[in-house]
Design a protein around this motif. Sequence first.
Motif, PDB file in Angstrom:
ATOM      1  N   MET A  32      20.914   2.599 -27.612  1.00 40.37           N
ATOM      2  CA  MET A  32      21.297   1.877 -28.827  1.00 40.37           C
ATOM      3  C   MET A  32      22.409   2.648 -29.513  1.00 40.37           C
ATOM      4  O   MET A  32      22.245   3.835 -29.813  1.00 40.37           O
ATOM      5  N   MET A  63      18.480   2.801 -21.005  1.00 41.29           N
ATOM      6  CA  MET A  63      18.623   1.952 -22.188  1.00 41.29           C
ATOM      7  C   MET A  63      19.192   2.802 -23.315  1.00 41.29           C
ATOM      8  O   MET A  63      18.873   3.990 -23.413  1.00 41.29           O
ATOM      9  N   ILE A 118      10.792  -3.823 -25.877  1.00 44.10           N
ATOM     10  CA  ILE A 118      12.041  -3.102 -26.182  1.00 44.10           C
ATOM     11  C   ILE A 118      11.847  -2.053 -27.274  1.00 44.10           C
ATOM     12  O   ILE A 118      12.750  -1.287 -27.568  1.00 44.10           O
ATOM     13  N   MET A 141      23.594  -5.428 -28.281  1.00 44.23           N
ATOM     14  CA  MET A 141      22.790  -6.291 -29.137  1.00 44.23           C
ATOM     15  C   MET A 141      23.735  -7.340 -29.742  1.00 44.23           C
ATOM     16  O   MET A 141      24.890  -7.440 -29.341  1.00 44.23           O
ATOM     17  N   SER A 142      23.251  -8.101 -30.727  1.00 39.64           N
ATOM     18  CA  SER A 142      24.088  -9.187 -31.261  1.00 39.64           C
ATOM     19  C   SER A 142      25.470  -8.709 -31.710  1.00 39.64           C
ATOM     20  O   SER A 142      26.476  -9.346 -31.428  1.00 39.64           O
ATOM     21  N   VAL A 196      15.724 -11.568 -27.728  1.00 37.95           N
ATOM     22  CA  VAL A 196      14.851 -10.745 -28.579  1.00 37.95           C
ATOM     23  C   VAL A 196      14.243 -11.612 -29.680  1.00 37.95           C
ATOM     24  O   VAL A 196      14.924 -12.033 -30.615  1.00 37.95           O
ATOM     25  N   LYS A 231      11.401 -10.961 -31.591  1.00 36.46           N
ATOM     26  CA  LYS A 231      10.502 -10.296 -32.546  1.00 36.46           C
ATOM     27  C   LYS A 231      10.554 -10.981 -33.912  1.00 36.46           C
ATOM     28  O   LYS A 231      11.632 -11.384 -34.347  1.00 36.46           O
ATOM     29  N   ARG A 283      20.369  -7.179 -25.014  1.00 35.97           N
ATOM     30  CA  ARG A 283      19.155  -7.540 -25.773  1.00 35.97           C
ATOM     31  C   ARG A 283      19.618  -8.191 -27.070  1.00 35.97           C
ATOM     32  O   ARG A 283      20.067  -7.519 -27.986  1.00 35.97           O
ATOM     33  N   ILE A 284      19.518  -9.528 -27.128  1.00 36.77           N
ATOM     34  CA  ILE A 284      20.131 -10.227 -28.249  1.00 36.77           C
ATOM     35  C   ILE A 284      19.101 -11.048 -29.013  1.00 36.77           C
ATOM     36  O   ILE A 284      18.406 -11.889 -28.440  1.00 36.77           O
ATOM     37  N   GLY A 285      19.009 -10.780 -30.313  1.00 39.90           N
ATOM     38  CA  GLY A 285      18.052 -11.478 -31.157  1.00 39.90           C
ATOM     39  C   GLY A 285      18.709 -12.409 -32.151  1.00 39.90           C
ATOM     40  O   GLY A 285      18.705 -13.632 -31.995  1.00 39.90           O
ATOM     41  N   SER A 286      19.310 -11.830 -33.189  1.00 37.93           N
ATOM     42  CA  SER A 286      19.766 -12.655 -34.314  1.00 37.93           C
ATOM     43  C   SER A 286      20.840 -13.668 -33.934  1.00 37.93           C
ATOM     44  O   SER A 286      20.917 -14.733 -34.539  1.00 37.93           O
ATOM     45  N   ARG A 293      16.662 -12.010 -39.228  1.00 34.43           N
ATOM     46  CA  ARG A 293      15.240 -11.767 -39.471  1.00 34.43           C
ATOM     47  C   ARG A 293      15.032 -11.295 -40.904  1.00 34.43           C
ATOM     48  O   ARG A 293      15.907 -10.669 -41.479  1.00 34.43           O
TER      49      ARG A 293
END
Length: 220
Positions: A154, A152, A68, A192-193, A24, A26, A208-211, A217
């Motif tokens: 959350m 999906m 997403i 997620m993270s 992820v 973004k 779905r992994i971002g940080s 962010r």
Amino acid sequence: MNSIEKKLRHLQSSIQKKVTLVAVSKTKPISDLMEAYKAGQRIFGENKIQEMTDKWREMPKDIVWHMIGHVQTNKVKYMASYVDTIHAVDSMKLLKEINKHAIKNDRTIKCLLQIKIAEEDSKYGLSEVEAIDILNSEEINQLNNIKISGLMGMATFTEDQQQVKKEFKIIQSMFENFKADHPLLNTLSIGMSGDYQAAIDCGSTMVRIGSSIFGTRNYV
Ligand SMILES: *Cc1c(COP(=O)(O)O)cnc(C)c1O
């Protein structure tokens, strides 16, 4: 090895092979995405159509783009030529719009139905009954250019791992039930993270992994 590459490799070894990793990206600059790309990552997730489209234009064309975030029907057209999977589909109206633009582009677009599992009011998503209604509707069979490939969800944003697991187990059991009638469903996008281990324990097939890859962010 730079730090994005290190974090990616660490993640890849800690999630199981059968779990797909959506990176992820973004709010992050293309230079960061390119570091992940050079480390072998090909699936990227974004939550704003404009930002994703700008990145798609500039980046290598073998990247698989996942939307997403929440999607407004009037913006589907901007990503219909290239988006692979749209995660947060929550209405028949949106499915029809995606199908319409997929036809124009002579493509099939994968869609995940977003299920509301969190106890917080703010989260989007369908109830179990609404999701069943969509899956069993006559209309869905007419939409030949979309493929509903899974669900999906959350979880509530909380430190309480028991709460998070409870919510993941709800969507896991829905997914198992739906699959009995709809064998083409093969994707459960949860994790997620902060909660991906719990999600994998609850049958996640896509995290779905971002940080944890790109760092924190400044804004969502
Ligand atoms: C931002 C976002 C993620 C990734 O969150 P991290 O905590 O940074 O891993 C996953 N899913 C959705 C829908 C998001 O908007």
